[in-house]
Write a protein that holds these residues in place. Structure first.
Motif, PDB file in Angstrom:
ATOM      1  N   LYS A   1       0.841  -1.196   0.000  1.00 33.94           N
ATOM      2  CA  LYS A   1       0.000   0.000   0.000  1.00 33.94           C
ATOM      3  C   LYS A   1       0.875   1.245   0.000  1.00 33.94           C
ATOM      4  O   LYS A   1       1.977   1.234   0.557  1.00 33.94           O
ATOM      5  CB  LYS A   1      -0.891   0.008   1.231  1.00 33.94           C
ATOM      6  N   PRO A   2       0.365   2.353  -0.582  1.00 30.50           N
ATOM      7  CA  PRO A   2       1.161   3.577  -0.601  1.00 30.50           C
ATOM      8  C   PRO A   2       1.493   4.088   0.803  1.00 30.50           C
ATOM      9  O   PRO A   2       2.568   4.589   1.050  1.00 30.50           O
ATOM     10  CB  PRO A   2       0.284   4.584  -1.342  1.00 30.50           C
ATOM     11  N   TYR A   3       0.528   3.960   1.728  1.00 29.26           N
ATOM     12  CA  TYR A   3       0.773   4.375   3.098  1.00 29.26           C
ATOM     13  C   TYR A   3       0.722   3.114   3.944  1.00 29.26           C
ATOM     14  O   TYR A   3      -0.334   2.506   4.123  1.00 29.26           O
ATOM     15  CB  TYR A   3      -0.237   5.406   3.581  1.00 29.26           C
TER      16      TYR A   3
ATOM     17  N   TYR B   1       0.848   2.275   7.079  1.00 31.22           N
ATOM     18  CA  TYR B   1       0.092   2.175   8.332  1.00 31.22           C
ATOM     19  C   TYR B   1      -1.409   2.321   8.152  1.00 31.22           C
ATOM     20  O   TYR B   1      -2.160   2.254   9.110  1.00 31.22           O
ATOM     21  CB  TYR B   1       0.621   3.186   9.344  1.00 31.22           C
ATOM     22  N   ASP B   2      -1.885   2.539   6.923  1.00 29.22           N
ATOM     23  CA  ASP B   2      -3.301   2.658   6.664  1.00 29.22           C
ATOM     24  C   ASP B   2      -3.946   1.274   6.691  1.00 29.22           C
ATOM     25  O   ASP B   2      -3.506   0.375   5.968  1.00 29.22           O
ATOM     26  CB  ASP B   2      -3.532   3.312   5.303  1.00 29.22           C
ATOM     27  N   ILE B   3      -4.982   1.075   7.498  1.00 30.17           N
ATOM     28  CA  ILE B   3      -5.594  -0.260   7.621  1.00 30.17           C
ATOM     29  C   ILE B   3      -6.757  -0.456   6.664  1.00 30.17           C
ATOM     30  O   ILE B   3      -7.340  -1.520   6.590  1.00 30.17           O
ATOM     31  CB  ILE B   3      -6.057  -0.529   9.068  1.00 30.17           C
ATOM     32  N   ASN B   4      -7.201   0.593   5.951  1.00 33.84           N
ATOM     33  CA  ASN B   4      -8.338   0.478   5.029  1.00 33.84           C
ATOM     34  C   ASN B   4      -7.919   0.057   3.660  1.00 33.84           C
ATOM     35  O   ASN B   4      -6.978   0.197   3.111  1.00 33.84           O
ATOM     36  CB  ASN B   4      -9.084   1.815   4.953  1.00 33.84           C
TER      37      ASN B   4
END
Length: 62
Positions: free
Chosen positions: A55-57, A59-62
């Protein structure tokens, strides 16, 4: 002009001269840890297909 040789290098040269059987053990250790056979193309392709996109970020869980 003499080149510098460290004490460790001198020790290793003396050690290898006094213990020639260590050369074979040194080569066996190198073959075990460093000299790897090339991987088959099928394995490389399988690993690439099984890779999950990051994922690009992170720590993003969505």
């Amino acid at each position: 002009m003499a080149q510098y040789e460290s004490e460790f290098t001198q020790f290793m040269r003396d050690w290898m001269a006094a213990h020639p059987e260590q050369a074979a053990e040194q080569q066996a250790g190198r073959a075990l840890w460093w000299d790897k056979a090339p991987r088959p193309l099928e394995t490389i392709a399988h690993d690439a297909a099984a890779r999950v996109a990051v994922k690009p970020y992170y720590y993003d869980i969505n």
